[in-house]
Design a protein around this motif. Structure first.
Motif, short mmCIF file in Angstrom:
data_model
loop_
_atom_site.label_atom_id
_atom_site.label_comp_id
_atom_site.label_asym_id
_atom_site.label_seq_id
_atom_site.Cartn_x
_atom_site.Cartn_y
_atom_site.Cartn_z
N UNK A 58 0.82 -1.21 0.00
CA UNK A 58 0.00 0.00 0.00
C UNK A 58 0.86 1.26 0.00
N UNK A 59 0.31 2.31 -0.57
CA UNK A 59 0.99 3.61 -0.58
C UNK A 59 0.83 4.23 0.80
N UNK A 60 1.92 4.48 1.55
CA UNK A 60 1.79 5.03 2.90
C UNK A 60 1.22 6.43 2.92
N UNK B 282 7.19 8.92 7.19
CA UNK B 282 6.73 8.21 8.38
C UNK B 282 7.17 6.76 8.34
N UNK B 283 7.80 6.29 9.41
CA UNK B 283 8.26 4.91 9.50
C UNK B 283 7.20 4.11 10.26
N UNK B 284 6.62 3.13 9.59
CA UNK B 284 5.54 2.36 10.22
C UNK B 284 6.05 1.16 11.01
#
Length: 212
Positions: free
Chosen positions: A116-118, A151-153
């Motif tokens: 998915x595109x973040x 953003x780092x998930x």
């Protein structure tokens, strides 16, 4: 929302397994088990359906998919898959997951079928958000896109994960026999801790004394 939550009953992890059932259902059918796509219905009616109605299955569902959804969407938490003492282990043993190596999955060694595109918001429409969210009138702009792009998930950095995979560390740790048991060469009994005096009199600790 699981039936036990709507009824204000005590619960632990049972709503999580209910949520998994809803997720699997929606990924296959393209709509939730208790509300049709773009159907405008009040929340009270959805709550009633969750507590009373039985979900229906189209031809998109295989027998295995129907099975796990029915077991996860059981109205009674005591009969719901995953709510027994075996928990997640019994869920992983369901035939629908027979082709998934969970050890490799947990080690991030499997290629995901979809990335998915973040920076994107995945929802059917704005109504889908507003109906279940207390926050209204949210609009994403270029500032938000810039934020989500950085953003780092993951809780562990990607370079570290890659290093652990490339060095074969995960393969060594997760090496199992075909039946899921640890191979004999990987079994190690923990070395018992020895007290100070045991180490002292066994020669593990050297004592130097100075005589005046």
């Amino acid at each position: 929302v699981a039936p036990e939550v709507l009824k204000n009953e005590k619960y632990t992890f049972s709503p999580d397994w209910w949520g998994l059932g809803c997720l699997i259902y929606e990924m296959i059918e393209g709509q939730s088990p208790f509300r049709k796509h773009k159907e405008r219905v009040k929340r009270d009616e959805i709550d009633r359906r969750v507590k009373e109605d039985q979900e229906t299955y189209s031809d998109k569902f295989s027998e295995e998919a129907k099975s796990i959804c029915r077991m996860l969407l059981a109205k009674n938490p005591g009969e719901r898959l995953g709510c027994t003492e075996n928990g997640a282990a019994i869920v992983k043993q369901h035939p629908i997951f027979k082709n998934i190596n969970f050890k490799r999955l947990e080690a991030n060694m499997l290629e995901p079928p979809f990335l998915p595109d973040p920076r994107a918001v995945y929802c059917k429409d704005v109504l889908d958000i507003e109906q279940f969210s207390t926050v209204k009138g949210v609009n994403l702009d270029t500032t938000d896109d810039d934020f989500y792009s950085k953003f780092v998930t993951g809780c562990v950095s990607i370079p570290w994960q890659n290093e652990m995979i490339e060095t074969g560390c995960f393969e060594d740790i997760n090496a199992c026999e075909t039946d899921g048991t640890v191979s004999p060469d990987k079994e190690r009994s923990p070395k018992p801790k020895r007290g100070f005096f045991h180490r002292l009199f066994s020669g593990e600790v050297r004592v130097f004394s100075c005589l005046r």
